[in-house]
Write an enzyme that holds these catalytic residues in place. Structure first.
Site, PDB file in Angstrom:
ATOM      1  N   THR B  25      -0.442  -4.537  -1.871  1.00  0.00           N
ATOM      2  CA  THR B  25      -0.506  -5.388  -0.687  1.00  0.00           C
ATOM      3  C   THR B  25      -0.780  -6.800  -1.175  1.00  0.00           C
ATOM      4  OG1 THR B  25      -1.283  -5.500   1.610  1.00  0.00           O
ATOM      5  CG2 THR B  25      -2.955  -5.086  -0.039  1.00  0.00           C
ATOM      6  N   CYS B  31      -8.915  -9.406   5.629  1.00  0.00           N
ATOM      7  CA  CYS B  31      -8.573  -7.993   5.792  1.00  0.00           C
ATOM      8  C   CYS B  31      -9.125  -7.213   4.601  1.00  0.00           C
ATOM      9  CB  CYS B  31      -7.066  -7.816   5.836  1.00  0.00           C
ATOM     10  SG  CYS B  31      -6.249  -8.722   7.171  1.00  0.00           S
ATOM     11  N   HIS B  48      -4.105  -1.433   4.860  1.00  0.00           N
ATOM     12  CA  HIS B  48      -4.462  -2.858   4.933  1.00  0.00           C
ATOM     13  C   HIS B  48      -4.951  -3.103   6.359  1.00  0.00           C
ATOM     14  CE1 HIS B  48      -2.887  -7.270   4.212  1.00  0.00           C
ATOM     15  NE2 HIS B  48      -3.940  -7.264   5.008  1.00  0.00           N
TER      16      HIS B  48
END
Lengths: 209, 163
Positions: B25, B31, B48
């Site tokens: 990611t 996040c 995520h």
């Protein structure tokens, strides 16, 4: 409550605020630089959150983000984002040619110039929102970050994330001579402030339509 | 020879793979990237997440967006690929505070809240956190290798870490 952005009237109004706000920001920039600044018609988009980083060159692209809280009758935040080339161009224009010497690192002087540009642009944007709505809206002191686009954009994405899976972006392009500066505004009213904002603009019954 | 497949996990998204697949990611900010791993079957999963708790948000249909619903869903998907829940271990990264402000604002602490929520959920599920790289004020790109369970954390200006 469904997504606010499912409603066309709401989107149109937010687009119009985007147009006026960006126009005022361009005027402010022209005054600041004492140069003629042309502006392309701002593009106002409602995008899926996951598609946003691609618009600015991908999640790992180095960008500048200048972030403010909105206070007063509305709560929320506003963020101004520039890619790194546009950031350098703006600093060069504003300082009559100052060059950041390090290739991959942004020095403190450049940061403070960018922070101030963000301040003036976002301030003029907010003041047009304020006069359009008759609401008393102020912005906080700016906070700046220069990092991966994905990371910077996670901040407005998370805030939008509480009300929608979509995000509203205003893309503006300022042109001075042969220099182009592309910037993005993200206006994120808090959950409760959406109602206040829309009511002040004469949209009171949008829910479920 | 089998090529290493790299699978991208977007914002509010999750995915799973088996060896030698790699999950990645890009540009994690506030996040949190949650990586789960079954060392025996080499089944790896990555989520995520953007927000700590689906129950506090009305618009919560996207399960991968919230720590609570994403972790449950990720485990289900990994079990389908042959993982066993009791063997799972985890590594987590992200939860930065990208912008600093003097005065207190709940939204600004969202990274920290995400990390706390993820830890609590994993602990309730008895999934040990074997490594983490969380907090700070910078973005992270992570790569999770199903072959060996290694998590690579890349940053701009804050080096590369192997967890």
């Amino acid at each position: 409550m469904g997504g606010y952005f499912d409603n066309n009237i709401v989107i149109d109004i937010l687009k119009e605020i985007g147009n006026i706000g960006a126009g005022n920001a361009a005027t402010a920039l022209a005054k600041m630089l004492n140069k003629r600044i042309d502006m392309n018609v701002p593009k106002v988009n409602v995008l899926d959150i996951s598609d946003v980083p691609a618009l600015i060159g991908g999640p790992e692209t180095l960008v500048t983000g200048v972030y403010f809280k909105i206070e007063g009758d509305l709560d929320g935040s506003i963020m101004f984002v520039l890619d790194i080339n546009s950031s350098q161009t703006l600093v060069k224009l504003l300082t009559s040619g100052y060059q950041n010497n390090k290739d991959n690192e942004i020095d403190d002087f450049t940061k403070s110039v960018l922070q101030e540009i963000g301040n003036i642009l976002s301030g003029s944007y907010i003041s047009s929102l304020s006069s359009l709505t008759g609401l008393n809206i102020k912005i906080s002191i700016p906070s700046i970050a220069i990092d991966m686009a994905g990371a910077i954009l996670s901040v407005p994405a998370i805030q939008f994330g509480q009300i929608s899976d979509k995000i509203l972006i205003i893309e503006t392009e300022f042109i001075e001579g042969s220099d182009n500066v592309k910037g993005f505004f993200f206006l994120v009213p808090d959950y409760d402030s959406y109602d206040i904002l829309l009511k002040s603009l004469g949209v009171s019954d949008y829910e479920g339509k | 020879m089998k090529e290493n497949k790299v699978i991208k996990v977007g914002m509010a998204d999750l995915n799973t793979t088996t060896a030698p697949g790699i999950l990645t990611t890009l540009g994690l900010g506030s996040c949190v990237g949650i990586c789960l791993y079954d060392p025996t079957t080499k089944v790896a999963g990555m989520a995520h997440i953007m927000l700590p708790d689906s129950k506090k948000i009305k618009n919560n249909s996207n399960k991968a967006k919230f720590a609570d619903t994403a972790i449950d869903w990720l485990i289900e998907e990994m079990i389908k690929k042959g993982a066993r829940k009791y063997r799972l271990v985890s590594k987590i990264a992200g939860g930065a505070q990208m912008f600093a402000f003097m005065n207190k604002n709940d939204m600004m602490k969202i990274g920290e809240k995400n990390v706390i929520a993820v830890k609590e959920i994993l602990s309730n599920l008895n999934i040990p956190i074997v490594a983490e790289d969380t907090g700070g004020n910078y973005g992270r790109t992570i790569e999770f290798y199903s072959e060996n369970g290694i998590l690579l954390v890349k940053t701009i200006g804050h080096g590369i870490k192997e967890l």
